[in-house]
Motif scaffolding. Structure first.
Motif, mmCIF file in Angstrom:
data_model
loop_
_atom_site.group_PDB
_atom_site.id
_atom_site.type_symbol
_atom_site.label_atom_id
_atom_site.label_comp_id
_atom_site.label_asym_id
_atom_site.label_seq_id
_atom_site.Cartn_x
_atom_site.Cartn_y
_atom_site.Cartn_z
ATOM 1 N N LYS A 147 0.831 -1.212 0.000
ATOM 2 C CA LYS A 147 0.000 0.000 0.000
ATOM 3 C C LYS A 147 0.863 1.258 0.000
ATOM 4 O O LYS A 147 1.943 1.286 0.616
ATOM 5 N N ARG A 148 0.376 2.272 -0.664
ATOM 6 C CA ARG A 148 0.981 3.596 -0.639
ATOM 7 C C ARG A 148 0.004 4.550 0.034
ATOM 8 O O ARG A 148 -1.202 4.515 -0.235
ATOM 9 N N ASN B 56 -0.772 8.486 0.520
ATOM 10 C CA ASN B 56 -0.443 9.797 -0.052
ATOM 11 C C ASN B 56 0.787 9.728 -0.946
ATOM 12 O O ASN B 56 1.656 10.600 -0.915
ATOM 13 N N GLY B 57 0.873 8.648 -1.710
ATOM 14 C CA GLY B 57 1.960 8.485 -2.653
ATOM 15 C C GLY B 57 3.242 7.929 -2.062
ATOM 16 O O GLY B 57 4.198 7.661 -2.800
ATOM 17 N N MET B 58 3.281 7.715 -0.753
ATOM 18 C CA MET B 58 4.498 7.226 -0.102
ATOM 19 C C MET B 58 4.400 5.716 0.147
ATOM 20 O O MET B 58 3.417 5.229 0.693
ATOM 21 N N SER B 59 5.429 4.991 -0.256
ATOM 22 C CA SER B 59 5.449 3.544 -0.043
ATOM 23 C C SER B 59 5.507 3.222 1.440
ATOM 24 O O SER B 59 6.251 3.851 2.201
ATOM 25 N N SER C 224 -4.539 5.546 6.815
ATOM 26 C CA SER C 224 -5.087 6.830 6.391
ATOM 27 C C SER C 224 -5.145 7.731 7.618
ATOM 28 O O SER C 224 -5.060 7.262 8.762
ATOM 29 N N TYR D 110 4.298 10.403 9.977
ATOM 30 C CA TYR D 110 3.525 10.842 8.822
ATOM 31 C C TYR D 110 2.440 11.788 9.333
ATOM 32 O O TYR D 110 1.554 11.366 10.084
ATOM 33 N N ASN E 117 8.631 13.864 6.873
ATOM 34 C CA ASN E 117 7.614 12.951 6.341
ATOM 35 C C ASN E 117 6.202 13.523 6.410
ATOM 36 O O ASN E 117 5.233 12.769 6.269
ATOM 37 N N MET F 70 2.879 14.778 5.189
ATOM 38 C CA MET F 70 2.242 14.377 3.926
ATOM 39 C C MET F 70 1.217 15.368 3.409
ATOM 40 O O MET F 70 1.081 15.549 2.201
#
Length: 431
Positions: free
Chosen positions: A13-14, A16-19, A236, A331, A355, A357
């Motif tokens: 899963k990513r 907000n675009g972050m791995s 999330s 995050y 980090n 986001m």
């Protein structure tokens, strides 16, 4: 027999675009450490192993390493596919894996995979029920009135199982289960309109323990022995307030006449992430001061941070204290309460919270609803900076301050210089 119940790994899963692969490797290692420390015999994974039906090669590698380490630690692994998984891909090489102590059920074809294990109290039957829709079930039960009813579909499937009530029975299931018409507590991005996919908890009445997946918050449904383990990580910002854990389940002896689930006891073991997911609110100055503080603590500086809790209470737990000390790496979703948008706010925040986001303001409606200031001066007599300043004041209601004016002046000069040279960099340029 001690059993560890997890679900919703969502490997690959990513957010907000972050791995999240590094975070997932970290938390999967922690799950295996918990299993070893508590002398667990069986690991249950109740669906959504991957985040996508076609997972990336990196995601498959992470799960492969996790299974390899689990088997090396002496664990029996029983897992089912969830709605994010491909049942066909999950079932790949199941015969070979089963010889190594890993059971992944075949694609549903009218019967539920059953695995029987033994301990000093006798046999325990584990029923591996993959994520199912009514359309997956109807053709196997032509005489049942299933239609689009998820409860009817699951009732037909489990009703066809030869369940021996004299034995201890555990089922793995990945569905949205409701009790007395009440849905489980979910993050807002998990909630879908309609609710037609609900399965009533009474469908599982024959089972001593129901290991559920699909909902990301750990919780009971109807009775203590019907549980969602929740996801091991916050996937999330709507999950920022959820504490993550794994369910340690102990299956004791079952005597004739015992109620369903009477042989089961459980404990929630907290998980500590590599990076927490938090919501932070305050002025830009407060947020930067918080980041510059020792250890990046989220307490103090007039800033509220969702999901942190009371700093004094957290200090009592060594692992939680470590998480607070490392908060500058978390995050973050930051909501600024400044009256006006701040220049280069995210760039400044990233200097102390690399980090972070998401960034937004809590005064958007104020800005939108603010009456525009009419322009009284002649636009033809104004230079570019004055025109922009007038436009800004008409939109926001206040003039540019000195810092904003200096920034705008430099940017305008840069744009005008570029325009004067033209697209090919020649001095003649173009009008």
């Amino acid at each position: 027999m001690k059993v560890l119940h997890v679900s919703d790994l969502h490997i690959g899963k990513r957010v907000n675009g972050m791995s999240m692969l590094d975070d997932q490797r970290y938390i999967l290692r922690q799950i295996l450490d918990i299993a070893e420390n508590h002398q667990v015999s069986v690991l249950l994974i109740a669906g959504d192993i991957y985040d996508k039906a076609s997972p990336s090669a990196e995601a498959v590698t992470v799960f492969d390493a996790f299974l390899t380490d689990a088997v090396a630690a002496g664990l029996r692994v029983l897992a089912i596919p969830g709605n994010h998984d491909s049942a066909e891909r999950i079932a790949y090489a199941q015969g070979l894996l089963e010889k190594q102590g890993v059971c992944l059920p075949p694609v549903y074809a009218g019967t539920v995979e059953r695995v029987e294990l033994e301990d000093e109290h006798g046999p325990v039957e584990f029923w591996l029920l993959p994520y199912l829709k009514p359309g997956d079930v109807r053709r196997f039960f032509p005489d049942e009135e299933i239609g689009d009813d998820y409860s009817a579909a699951l009732r037909a499937v489990l009703g066809a199982c030869a369940i021996d009530q004299g034995k201890r029975n555990v089922v793995l299931s990945h569905q949205l289960v409701t009790a007395y018409g009440t849905a489980p507590d979910r993050a807002y991005d998990e909630i879908k309109l309609g609710g037609m996919d609900n399965v009533d908890v009474s469908v599982y009445d024959a089972f001593d323990y129901v290991a559920l997946g699909h909902v990301h918050r750990p919780q009971r449904v109807g009775r203590d022995t019907v549980r969602y383990s929740g996801s091991p990580l916050k996937y999330s910002f709507s999950e920022a307030r959820y504490d993550k854990s794994v369910a340690l389940v102990e299956l004791g002896g079952k005597k004739p006449g015992d109620d369903v689930g009477e042989c089961v006891s459980f404990e929630l073991i907290p998980l500590v992430p590599l990076h927490d997911v938090r919501e932070v609110r305050g002025t830009l100055a407060d947020v930067l001061a918080m980041g510059a503080a020792a250890g990046g603590s989220l307490a103090g500086a007039g800033v509220s941070a969702g999901g942190v809790g009371d700093a004094a209470a957290l200090a009592d737990d060594a692992s939680a204290t470590a998480a607070v000390r490392d908060a500058s790496q978390d995050y973050l979703h930051i909501t600024l309460s400044d009256e006006h948008p701040q220049l280069d706010a995210m760039a400044k925040i990233h200097e102390v919270f690399p980090n972070a986001m998401m960034l937004d303001y809590d005064n958007v409606t104020v800005l939108i609803d603010r009456p525009q200031t009419p322009l009284t001066a002649d636009p033809d007599s104004m230079d570019t900076l004055e025109l922009f300043g007038a436009f800004y004041e008409s939109q926001v209601g206040n003039p540019l301050d000195d810092e904003q004016q200096d920034f705008a002046r430099k940017l305008i000069a840069k744009v005008e210089d570029s325009a004067a040279k033209g697209p090919d960099g020649q001095e003649e340029g173009a009008k």
